[in-house]
Scaffold this motif. Structure first.
Motif, PDB file in Angstrom:
ATOM      1  N   VAL A 431      63.651  -6.464  22.632  1.00  0.00           N
ATOM      2  CA  VAL A 431      63.454  -5.240  23.422  1.00  0.00           C
ATOM      3  C   VAL A 431      61.970  -4.899  23.375  1.00  0.00           C
ATOM      4  O   VAL A 431      61.461  -4.433  22.343  1.00  0.00           O
ATOM      5  N   ALA A 432      61.275  -5.151  24.495  1.00  0.00           N
ATOM      6  CA  ALA A 432      59.816  -5.041  24.520  1.00  0.00           C
ATOM      7  C   ALA A 432      59.333  -3.623  24.228  1.00  0.00           C
ATOM      8  O   ALA A 432      58.363  -3.442  23.479  1.00  0.00           O
ATOM      9  N   GLU A 433      60.021  -2.618  24.807  1.00  0.00           N
ATOM     10  CA  GLU A 433      59.544  -1.237  24.637  1.00  0.00           C
ATOM     11  C   GLU A 433      59.645  -0.734  23.201  1.00  0.00           C
ATOM     12  O   GLU A 433      58.983   0.226  22.822  1.00  0.00           O
ATOM     13  N   GLU A 434      60.470  -1.400  22.381  1.00  0.00           N
ATOM     14  CA  GLU A 434      60.584  -1.018  20.965  1.00  0.00           C
ATOM     15  C   GLU A 434      59.820  -1.982  20.059  1.00  0.00           C
ATOM     16  O   GLU A 434      59.738  -1.746  18.852  1.00  0.00           O
ATOM     17  N   ALA A 435      59.287  -3.079  20.629  1.00  0.00           N
ATOM     18  CA  ALA A 435      58.664  -4.149  19.840  1.00  0.00           C
ATOM     19  C   ALA A 435      59.602  -4.574  18.713  1.00  0.00           C
ATOM     20  O   ALA A 435      59.235  -4.647  17.537  1.00  0.00           O
ATOM     21  N   ALA A 436      60.867  -4.824  19.097  1.00  0.00           N
ATOM     22  CA  ALA A 436      61.886  -5.117  18.089  1.00  0.00           C
ATOM     23  C   ALA A 436      62.838  -6.194  18.588  1.00  0.00           C
ATOM     24  O   ALA A 436      63.019  -6.395  19.793  1.00  0.00           O
ATOM     25  N   LEU A 437      63.442  -6.870  17.611  1.00  0.00           N
ATOM     26  CA  LEU A 437      64.466  -7.877  17.874  1.00  0.00           C
ATOM     27  C   LEU A 437      65.800  -7.361  17.363  1.00  0.00           C
ATOM     28  O   LEU A 437      65.906  -6.928  16.220  1.00  0.00           O
ATOM     29  N   TYR A 438      66.816  -7.404  18.235  1.00  0.00           N
ATOM     30  CA  TYR A 438      68.190  -7.105  17.808  1.00  0.00           C
ATOM     31  C   TYR A 438      68.917  -8.434  17.695  1.00  0.00           C
ATOM     32  O   TYR A 438      68.879  -9.248  18.618  1.00  0.00           O
ATOM     33  N   ILE A 439      69.568  -8.634  16.558  1.00  0.00           N
ATOM     34  CA  ILE A 439      70.170  -9.931  16.285  1.00  0.00           C
ATOM     35  C   ILE A 439      71.505  -9.745  15.571  1.00  0.00           C
ATOM     36  O   ILE A 439      71.686  -8.798  14.806  1.00  0.00           O
ATOM     37  N   LYS A 440      72.460 -10.641  15.848  1.00  0.00           N
ATOM     38  CA  LYS A 440      73.759 -10.618  15.173  1.00  0.00           C
ATOM     39  C   LYS A 440      73.930 -11.944  14.456  1.00  0.00           C
ATOM     40  O   LYS A 440      73.787 -13.016  15.065  1.00  0.00           O
ATOM     41  N   VAL A 441      74.224 -11.854  13.157  1.00  0.00           N
ATOM     42  CA  VAL A 441      74.280 -13.073  12.337  1.00  0.00           C
ATOM     43  C   VAL A 441      75.567 -13.126  11.535  1.00  0.00           C
ATOM     44  O   VAL A 441      76.107 -12.098  11.124  1.00  0.00           O
ATOM     45  N   ASP A 442      76.055 -14.346  11.333  1.00  0.00           N
ATOM     46  CA  ASP A 442      77.153 -14.605  10.408  1.00  0.00           C
ATOM     47  C   ASP A 442      76.505 -14.939   9.069  1.00  0.00           C
ATOM     48  O   ASP A 442      75.906 -15.999   8.904  1.00  0.00           O
ATOM     49  N   THR A 443      76.593 -14.011   8.114  1.00  0.00           N
ATOM     50  CA  THR A 443      75.855 -14.167   6.847  1.00  0.00           C
ATOM     51  C   THR A 443      76.323 -15.379   6.046  1.00  0.00           C
ATOM     52  O   THR A 443      75.575 -15.911   5.227  1.00  0.00           O
ATOM     53  N   GLU A 444      77.564 -15.839   6.261  1.00  0.00           N
ATOM     54  CA  GLU A 444      78.063 -17.004   5.525  1.00  0.00           C
ATOM     55  C   GLU A 444      77.490 -18.315   6.060  1.00  0.00           C
ATOM     56  O   GLU A 444      77.472 -19.319   5.363  1.00  0.00           O
ATOM     57  N   GLN A 445      77.040 -18.301   7.310  1.00  0.00           N
ATOM     58  CA  GLN A 445      76.544 -19.536   7.921  1.00  0.00           C
ATOM     59  C   GLN A 445      75.034 -19.505   8.193  1.00  0.00           C
ATOM     60  O   GLN A 445      74.441 -20.522   8.551  1.00  0.00           O
ATOM     61  N   LEU A 446      74.396 -18.349   8.000  1.00  0.00           N
ATOM     62  CA  LEU A 446      73.003 -18.175   8.419  1.00  0.00           C
ATOM     63  C   LEU A 446      72.038 -19.046   7.625  1.00  0.00           C
ATOM     64  O   LEU A 446      72.084 -19.084   6.392  1.00  0.00           O
ATOM     65  N   ASP A 447      71.147 -19.712   8.359  1.00  0.00           N
ATOM     66  CA  ASP A 447      70.020 -20.428   7.755  1.00  0.00           C
ATOM     67  C   ASP A 447      68.849 -19.446   7.695  1.00  0.00           C
ATOM     68  O   ASP A 447      68.071 -19.306   8.645  1.00  0.00           O
ATOM     69  N   ARG A 448      68.738 -18.743   6.567  1.00  0.00           N
ATOM     70  CA  ARG A 448      67.744 -17.671   6.438  1.00  0.00           C
ATOM     71  C   ARG A 448      66.304 -18.202   6.537  1.00  0.00           C
ATOM     72  O   ARG A 448      65.427 -17.543   7.098  1.00  0.00           O
TER      73      ARG A 448
END
Length: 461
Positions: A431-448
Motif C-alpha cells: 500500500v503505497a500511501e502507507e509505505a507498508a506491506l500487508y502480508i498473510k503467512v502460515d507460521t508453520e511453513q514460513l521461510d523467515r
C-alpha cells in the motif's frame, strides 16, 4: 523512550487497551442487559404486543448497522475522541428516553437512539492509533474478551437490576455506564498523535468491492447475521417459556442464565482449542450450527419443564459462545491481505442487521404462532445457515502482518511477486500511501530468512 520492538506492551498500550475495553464492556452491557427481561417486563408497558416487544429488542441494530461504518470514516477526518464522545452521549440519551417511557413505543424510540451511538469502529481505530503493530492483536483480543464478558454479565445482572429497580431503573443504569465511558476516555485512555491510516483496523473504500464479492467472507457475514437473528428471536420466546412452561417467576431467571453462560463458556473451550490446533475450523463451525438447530427443535418439542429448558439453554449458549468466538477469527483468516478492517466492518454491519431482523421476526412469529412459531422459525434459519456453512472452504490457517517499508523496498516493482514465491506466504499487497506491506503467512511453513531478506524495514522514527 519505549523500545519500539519490545515483546511487552508498554504502560501506554496497556492503559489504552484496558480503558477502551472497559468502554466497550460498559456500552455492550447496557445494550445486552435488556435481552433477558424485555419479553416479560415489557408486557407491563402501555400498548405492548409481542411484535412490538420484538421490535424493541432488535431496534438498536437498525441504526447501529446504518451508522457504524460512516462514524468510523468520520473519525478518520475529525478525530476519534469527538466521535466517541458524541456516540456515548447519544447512547446515554437513548437510555434516558427509554427510562422515562411508559409505553412500548417510548422504549422502541430509546433503543433506536441508543443504536445511533455507533462508536465500535471509532473505538477500534483509536486502539490501532495507540498500539504498535506487534501488540495490536493482543489489544483487539482484550476488546473481544470484554464484549464476551459483558454479554455473560448482562444475562445475570439484567434480571437482578430489573427485579430491584424495574425496567426504568435498568435503563438509568445503562445511561450511567455510558457517561462513565466518557470519563474513562477523557481520564484514562492516553492521547494519540493523530489518526493512523491503517487498513487492518478501519474500512478502506478501495477494499470494499473485493470484500463484498468474496464468497467465503459473504458466507461468514451470513453466519453472524443468522446467529444474532436467532439470539434476538430466542430472547422473545425463552423468557416467556421459562415463565409459562417452566413455572419460574421472571424475578428468578437470572440463575438460569448464570448456569447456562458459565457451563457454556467452559464447554466451548475444548472445541476452540481443537479447531485451531487440529486445523478443523470448518468442521467445528458446522457442528456448532447443527447444535443450534437441535436446540431450537428441542425447545419446540421437549422444552416443557424447567429442567428441560435449563438443559436446552446450556446447549444453546455453548454453541452460541463457540460461534461468537470463532467467526471473527475466521474473518481474520479468510480476508485478503490489507482487507481485514474492511471485512470486519461489513461483518459487524451484518451482525447488527441480524439483531434487528431477529427481534422483529421473533416478535412477529410470537404474535402469529406463539412460542412454537418462534422456535420453528429459528430452526429454519439454522437449517439455512447449515447449508451455507457446508459449502464454505476450509479456511487458510494464516496470520496477518503489517510491515513498514523503506523507500528502497517501495521502489521495488517486483516485490509482491517475489514475496508470494516465499514458502508460507499466502497473500501480500503493498500500500503505497502507507509505505507498508500487508502480508498473510502460515507460521508453520514460513521461510523467515527469505522473507526478511526481501523486506528491508523502514528505519525506526
Amino acid at each position: 523512550m519505549h523500545d519500539p520492538h519490545s515483546e511487552r506492551m508498554s504502560p501506554v498500550e496497556l492503559k489504552a487497551a484496558g480503558g477502551l475495553s472497559l468502554v466497550f464492556a460498559f456500552r455492550m452491557l447496557g445494550m445486552f442487559m435488556v435481552l433477558p427481561v424485555l419479553a416479560t417486563y415489557g408486557q407491563d408497558l402501555a400498548g405492548s404486543t409481542p411484535a412490538l416487544i420484538g421490535l424493541a429488542i432488535g431496534a438498536y441494530g437498525l441504526t447501529q448497522a446504518v451508522l457504524q461504518i460512516p462514524f468510523g470514516m468520520l473519525s478518520d477526518r475529525i478525530g476519534r475522541r469527538p466521535v466517541i464522545y458524541v456516540g456515548l452521549l447519544i447512547f446515554a440519551a437513548g437510555a434516558v428516553l427509554a427510562a422515562n417511557a411508559d409505553s412500548i413505543w417510548g422504549v422502541i424510540a430509546g433503543r433506536v437512539l441508543q443504536g445511533a451511538g455507533a462508536i465500535s469502529a471509532a473505538v477500534m481505530a483509536l486502539m490501532s492509533d495507540l498500539t504498535r503493530e506487534q501488540h495490536r492483536t493482543k489489544a483487539m483480543a482484550m476488546i473481544g474478551m470484554s464484549i464476551g464478558l459483558s454479554f455473560a454479565v448482562a444475562m445475570v445482572v439484567g434480571p437482578l437490576l430489573t427485579r430491584a429497580f424495574g425496567l426504568s431503573g435498568l435503563f438509568w443504569a445503562t445511561a450511567a455506564m455510558a457517561l462513565l465511558g466518557i470519563l474513562i476516555i477523557a481520564g484514562l485512555v492516553p492521547r494519540s498523535a493523530g489518526p493512523l491510516q491503517h487498513r487492518e483496523s478501519g474500512v478502506a473504500r478501495q477494499a470494499l468491492r473485493a470484500t463484498l464479492r468474496h464468497g467465503d467472507l459473504l458466507r461468514l457475514d451470513a453466519g453472524i447475521f443468522v446467529l444474532h437473528a436467532i439470539l434476538m428471536a430466542s430472547f422473545v420466546a425463552l423468557p416467556i417459556s421459562l415463565v409459562e412452561q417452566g413455572g419460574l417467576p421472571r424475578e428468578e431467571h437470572w440463575w438460569v442464565y448464570l448456569v447456562a453462560m458459565l457451563v457454556g463458556f467452559f464447554g466451548m473451550l475444548p472445541f476452540i482449542i481443537y479447531a485451531e490446533k487440529k486445523r478443523q475450523m470448518k468442521r467445528v463451525l458446522t457442528g456448532a450450527v447443527l447444535v443450534l438447530l437441535f436446540c431450537e427443535l428441542y425447545f419446540w418439542q421437549v422444552g416443557h419443564s424447567l429442567m428441560a429448558l435449563v438443559i436446552g439453554a446450556i446447549l444453546f449458549f455453548t454453541a452460541f459462545n463457540l460461534l461468537e468466538a470463532s467467526l471473527p477469527s475466521l474473518i481474520s483468516k479468510v480476508s485478503p491481505a490489507g482487507g481485514k478492517g474492511t471485512a470486519m466492518g461489513v461483518y459487524s454491519t451484518s451482525q447488527f442487521l441480524g439483531a434487528a431482523l431477529g427481534g422483529i421476526l421473533g416478535g412477529w412469529l410470537m404474535q402469529v404462532g406463539g412460542l412454537d412459531g418462534v422456535f420453528i422459525g429459528c430452526a429454519l434459519l439454522c437449517a439455512l445457515w447449515a447449508i451455507i456453512a457446508v459449502t464454505m472452504r476450509e479456511p487458510p490457517y494464516v496470520t496477518s502482518l503489517r510491515l513498514p517499508l523503506s523507500p528502497t523496498a517501495m521502489a521495488d516493482a517486483g516485490l509482491t511477486e517475489r514475496l508470494l514465491a516465499v514458502p508460507g506466504v499466502a497473500d501480500a499487497v503493498v500500500v503505497a500511501e502507507e509505505a507498508a506491506l500487508y502480508i498473510k503467512v502460515d507460521t508453520e511453513q514460513l521461510d523467515r530468512t527469505s522473507l526478511e531478506r526481501l523486506v528491508e524495514p523502514a528505519p525506526a522514527c
